[in-house]
Design an enzyme around this catalytic site. Structure first.
Site, PDB file in Angstrom:
ATOM      1  N   THR A 134       0.816  -1.214   0.000  1.00  0.00           N
ATOM      2  CA  THR A 134       0.000   0.000   0.000  1.00  0.00           C
ATOM      3  C   THR A 134       0.852   1.268   0.000  1.00  0.00           C
ATOM      4  OG1 THR A 134      -1.508  -1.248   1.311  1.00  0.00           O
ATOM      5  CG2 THR A 134      -1.817   1.122   1.369  1.00  0.00           C
ATOM      6  N   THR A 176      -3.320   0.490  -3.165  1.00  0.00           N
ATOM      7  CA  THR A 176      -2.620  -0.707  -2.708  1.00  0.00           C
ATOM      8  C   THR A 176      -2.695  -1.888  -3.662  1.00  0.00           C
ATOM      9  OG1 THR A 176      -2.437  -2.228  -0.831  1.00  0.00           O
ATOM     10  CG2 THR A 176      -4.650  -1.609  -1.472  1.00  0.00           C
ATOM     11  N   ASN A 228      -2.061  -4.611  -1.775  1.00  0.00           N
ATOM     12  CA  ASN A 228      -2.101  -5.330  -0.497  1.00  0.00           C
ATOM     13  C   ASN A 228      -0.677  -5.596  -0.035  1.00  0.00           C
ATOM     14  OD1 ASN A 228      -3.265  -6.280   1.785  1.00  0.00           O
ATOM     15  ND2 ASN A 228      -3.583  -8.345   1.022  1.00  0.00           N
ATOM     16  N   ASP A 261      -7.695  -9.821   2.093  1.00  0.00           N
ATOM     17  CA  ASP A 261      -8.369  -8.875   2.992  1.00  0.00           C
ATOM     18  C   ASP A 261      -9.802  -9.296   3.310  1.00  0.00           C
ATOM     19  OD1 ASP A 261      -6.374  -7.129   3.643  1.00  0.00           O
ATOM     20  OD2 ASP A 261      -6.912  -5.594   2.193  1.00  0.00           O
ATOM     21  N   SER A 292      -8.436  -1.329   5.624  1.00  0.00           N
ATOM     22  CA  SER A 292      -8.092  -0.442   6.737  1.00  0.00           C
ATOM     23  C   SER A 292      -7.602   0.916   6.248  1.00  0.00           C
ATOM     24  CB  SER A 292      -6.982  -1.056   7.594  1.00  0.00           C
ATOM     25  OG  SER A 292      -7.371  -2.299   8.077  1.00  0.00           O
TER      26      SER A 292
HETATM   27  O1  DON Z   1      -6.722  -2.400   2.384  1.00  0.00           O
HETATM   28  C1  DON Z   1      -6.059  -2.769   3.341  1.00  0.00           C
HETATM   29  O2  DON Z   1      -6.360  -2.558   4.489  1.00  0.00           O
HETATM   30  C2  DON Z   1      -4.753  -3.490   3.074  1.00  0.00           C
HETATM   31  N1  DON Z   1      -4.821  -4.153   1.807  1.00  0.00           N
HETATM   32  C3  DON Z   1      -3.633  -2.508   3.146  1.00  0.00           C
HETATM   33  C4  DON Z   1      -2.304  -3.170   2.933  1.00  0.00           C
HETATM   34  C5  DON Z   1      -1.155  -2.357   3.344  1.00  0.00           C
HETATM   35  O3  DON Z   1      -1.261  -1.279   3.871  1.00  0.00           O
HETATM   36  C6  DON Z   1       0.157  -3.024   3.127  1.00  0.00           C
HETATM   37  N2  DON Z   1       1.213  -2.101   3.141  1.00  0.00           N
HETATM   38  N3  DON Z   1       1.761  -1.617   3.983  1.00  0.00           N
END
Ligand code: DON
Length: 601
Positions: free
Chosen positions: A411, A429, A431, A453, A483
């Protein structure tokens, strides 16, 4: 002790000099063991350092525009667009596509994201371009015949991907608010892909780190592999030129045909073909039917501030507001930054909020999410009745709250503000870093692994240790819960702050702490970003913290009250934020924990 640590200790001393509130239980010196890491997602990929992270980076100032993003090349692209007369949305679209080239670990066209936009007149909008489950996805697609989760299936390879939303999101945003032509805002990304760009040290490390997966998943067919030498041979070095010819062609198709350049024709054909070869699920029909969705922003007051944030499909906005409202009655400013009382109420807020997240939050197009009840003061008051100064609440005794009538059932963030005061907050992102690690053959971009997720099985943690339930179960065409918390704050009706970060489950708590650092603890935007952070997510029942975030006194006091603390070897968050100062200048703050850069003028 080196200079940095001395200065940091001084800051802790100042922060600690403020007397604690009388309502606080006395600190004890009893100590429990700091627990070992329990497989919580490690965000930093480089060698864990024993030294506390410290940065005295100062913010970048500008009057006419500001861009803060994860990569210097992308921030420069955004700045150039602003200087060429583009508005914040033009610049944001250009940055999203530039990041897809120069920051392939998270910048993307194969993933999704959320945009919060506030125009100069104060009207706010949010755009949900989160990925969706493919039409052939099923609730138990990651379980074996005994009903057990098959490890890794929702994380790595072709089955892990949702239908990407980023391109349609950018098309929608630009169609509605862009000023410059689509071709013009796409051009910098096309150039970066076609002509190449010099890798930073971190870029090189990132690609070297995923070499094994690249060799396994995309043998012999991707320019992300410098050579086919064995996985343990270092390939990329700082300064190497990464040219992405296939991606340049894909971006040109998008530039020439808009959404059809991705969701139909050659790109769609290549993507669907890749899925057939790798036994993934996404079809040309899935791509054609994907559409980003405009949603009503969530807005709520916190003291004299108005917080504008992302509604579900993100859990981030609801959770952020719940946390802020839980702690609003407490004199955090008086207690001081990261003093035990301050930290204790924040941990207890975080614990309860993540329990609610697991119970109630999911795609609002599929499940009823009781947003207004969840952030209502009465509901939150009830959730707080078991708070005790004497002892940590036990997460096993915390369940999601009760809402009458409710039926259970890598992300990156960037912030842009233009001369007129239009502001964009985007978190986007794949992910995990480099997503599913699948590169679309002939089209040259990484696909997301966003399916992880979803709650692949009730109560079973995902890669961030988050658990979920029916509300976030897989269904065809459904968006997986997120998130990500892109957020904008107003003060006295005027633009005040643009904020956000990556970090999986820790996104929400990092955004929460960064905001409080400014509005409660009087930090500049950059100090708030630099400041060390901590995290609690209900389960597992422990508080992780960046090395140095808590003084010895805070650690002793919290442990004495039964808090399980775990010092991280990695860091938390990679914030990119903008603050509007009282004189109207912009302070761009980028996270010194990585290559993040702010550029303004
Ligand atoms: O949408 C989400 O909450 C996750 N896919 C975010 C992933 C993320 O922040 C990974 N990187 N640091």
């Amino acid at each position: 002790m080196n200079q940095r640590i001395i200065r940091y200790s001084l800051w802790l001393l100042i922060a600690g000099a403020v007397p604690a509130c009388k309502t606080q239980a006395p600190s004890t010196t009893a100590s429990t063991k700091v627990s070992q890491s329990q497989g919580v997602y490690q965000y930093r990929d480089e060698d864990p350092s024993v030294k506390p992270f410290f940065s005295d980076r100062v913010g970048v100032m500008g009057r006419n525009g500001m861009v803060a993003s994860a990569h210097p090349e992308a921030s420069q692209v955004g700045l150039n667009i602003l200087k060429a007369g583009g508005n914040a949305v033009d610049a944001a679209v250009a940055v999203q596509f530039a990041l897809a080239v120069v920051y392939p670990g998270a910048g993307n066209i194969g993933g999704g994201g959320f945009m919060v936009y506030r125009d100069q007149a104060g009207k706010a909008y949010t755009l949900d371009y989160r990925e969706k489950a493919p039409g052939r996805a099923t609730q138990n697609m990651y379980l074996d015949s005994l009903g057990n989760v098959i490890p890794g299936l929702s994380i790595s390879g072709h089955l892990a991907s949702g239908v990407p939303g980023s391109v349609d999101g950018m098309v929608e945003a630009h169609k509605r608010f862009g000023k410059l032509s689509w071709a013009q805002v796409l051009q910098p990304a096309v150039d970066l892909a076609a002509k190449g760009f010099a890798l930073t040290e971190r870029d090189a490390l990132g690609l070297n780190r995923i070499k094994t997966d690249l060799l396994k998943i995309n043998p012999g067919k991707t320019y992300f592999l410098k050579s086919a030498a064995p996985a343990d041979t270092i390939s990329w070095h700082k300064g190497d030129l990464l040219v992405q010819a296939d991606l340049a062609k894909t971006l040109q198709r998008i530039q020439g045909q808009g959404r059809a350049g991705f969701y139909e024709g050659e790109t769609a054909r290549l993507l669907a073909q890749e899925m057939v070869q790798g036994k993934g699920l996404i079809t040309e029909e899935d791509l054609k039917s994907y559409h980003a969705t405009w949603r009503e922003p969530i807005q709520a007051k916190y003291k004299e501030y108005n917080v504008i944030t992302m509604p579900p499909t993100s859990s981030g906005g609801v959770a952020l507001l719940q946390m802020m409202r839980f702690t609003e009655p407490y004199p955090l400013r008086k207690w001081g930054w990261n003093r035990d009382s301050t930290v204790q109420v924040m941990i207890e807020a975080e614990r309860r909020v993540y329990a609610d997240r697991a119970k109630f939050l999911g795609d609002p197009d599929f499940v009823k999410v009781p947003v207004s009840q969840l952030i209502s003061p009465d509901y939150l008051r009830n959730r707080w009745t078991d708070f005790s100064w004497a002892k940590a609440t036990d997460s096993r005794n915390v369940k999601g709250g009760m809402i009458p009538g409710y039926e259970s059932l890598e992300t990156t963030h960037f912030s842009v503000v233009d001369k007129e005061g239009n502001a964009v907050s985007i978190t986007t992102t794949l992910n995990g870093g480099y997503g599913s690690r699948v590169v679309i053959g002939g089209a040259g971009f990484f696909m997301n692994n966003e399916m992880d997720d979803f709650s692949v099985k009730p109560g079973v943690p995902n890669m961030f240790g988050l658990i979920g339930n029916q509300a976030n179960a897989i269904a065809p065409g459904k968006r997986m819960l997120s998130s990500m918390t892109p957020t904008i704050l107003e003060k006295d009706g005027k633009l005040f702050m643009v904020v956000g970060t990556p970090g999986g489950s820790t996104i929400i708590t990092s955004v929460y702490q960064t905001i409080l650092n400014v509005i409660e603890h009087g930090m500049t935007m950059q100090q708030a970003v630099n400041a060390l952070k901590f995290h609690h997510q209900w389960l597992p029942d422990k508080t992780t913290f960046e090395n140095g975030a808590f003084s010895e006194a805070t650690i002793q006091a919290l442990q004495g009250r039964g808090y399980m603390l775990e010092k991280l070897t990695n860091t938390l968050g990679r914030m990119d934020c903008v603050l509007v100062r009282p004189d109207g200048t912009y302070e761009g703050a980028s996270d010194p924990r990585a290559d993040n850069t702010a550029r303004g003028y």
